[in-house]
Design an enzyme around this catalytic site. Sequence first.
Site, PDB file in Angstrom:
ATOM      1  N   GLU A  81       0.851  -1.361  -0.029  1.00 15.92           N
ATOM      2  CA  GLU A  81      -0.067  -0.088   0.055  1.00 15.92           C
ATOM      3  C   GLU A  81       0.855   1.266   0.145  1.00 15.92           C
ATOM      4  OE1 GLU A  81      -2.867   0.187  -0.699  1.00 15.92           O
ATOM      5  OE2 GLU A  81      -4.044  -1.505   0.263  1.00 15.92           O
ATOM      6  N   HIS A  99      -3.274   2.664   8.426  1.00 21.82           N
ATOM      7  CA  HIS A  99      -4.210   2.247   7.430  1.00 21.82           C
ATOM      8  C   HIS A  99      -4.459   0.996   8.170  1.00 21.82           C
ATOM      9  CE1 HIS A  99      -6.153  -0.044   4.509  1.00 21.82           C
ATOM     10  NE2 HIS A  99      -5.018  -0.742   4.108  1.00 21.82           N
ATOM     11  N   TYR A 120     -20.395  13.500  18.091  1.00 22.74           N
ATOM     12  CA  TYR A 120     -19.656  14.883  17.710  1.00 22.74           C
ATOM     13  C   TYR A 120     -17.955  14.827  17.423  1.00 22.74           C
ATOM     14  CZ  TYR A 120     -17.969  14.813  22.739  1.00 22.74           C
ATOM     15  OH  TYR A 120     -17.449  14.465  23.886  1.00 22.74           O
ATOM     16  N   HIS A 161     -12.765  -2.509   2.328  1.00 19.98           N
ATOM     17  CA  HIS A 161     -11.376  -2.497   2.526  1.00 19.98           C
ATOM     18  C   HIS A 161     -11.186  -2.006   4.027  1.00 19.98           C
ATOM     19  CE1 HIS A 161      -7.175  -1.941   0.712  1.00 19.98           C
ATOM     20  NE2 HIS A 161      -6.924  -2.096   1.796  1.00 19.98           N
TER      21      HIS A 161
END
Length: 226
Positions: A81, A99, A120, A161
């Site tokens: 990646e 990730h 929030y 993913h």
Amino acid sequence: MTHQRRRDTTEEAWRELVSTARRTAAEGLVVGTSGNVSVRVGDLVLVTPSAVPYDRLTPEDTVAVDLEGRQVLGELVPTSELPLHLAVYRETDALAVVHTHAVHATAVSTLLPELPLIHYMAAAFGGPVRVAPYALYGSAELAAHMLEALRGRTGCLLGNHGTVTYGASLDQAYDRTAQLEWMCRLWLTAAALPGRTPALLSEEQVAEVGRKLKGYGRRDGGDAGG
């Protein structure tokens, strides 16, 4: 920066990167060697290697590339990646990227175009967290979809993913990942009750929190609600 100082800084950054990667596994945000972590040190990007369990990484396993993706440190192969990480560094002020394949966040990515404003803390991401359309992992197409979803945001979901978050430090990027997974779990839990629809916040309410969070930690500022 002297050569020795640069080396010391790189070694410390690698230790922090490995520690963060191990946290993603220990806290259930990844399975096996899925997911990846990177941190920027000057013009270098340190990144987890491909297909190596995090608990096996040592100081001698440091992997680093330049901003064009050319490997300049290490023998192990950088994560598949890498294009995703480099795209974030090129287009934002990120100093760290996390990730993951967090299960609740990934589930939400299969259901919606963006995470509803269920809490929030969406303000910590700059507003509603978007879902990037699915594309093959490691591809330029995935990186492009991700950048569009990250526009004005510090995190996004990747369709079918996982998640991508970034920050000014590994701690901040990791905290955003954990917050995103928690918000996705919260929405899935609330939305699962038959016959009931979760109450959502407005974008203005979330923007108000965002303004308050800018003072977080200052004596005259607000806090995150504890």
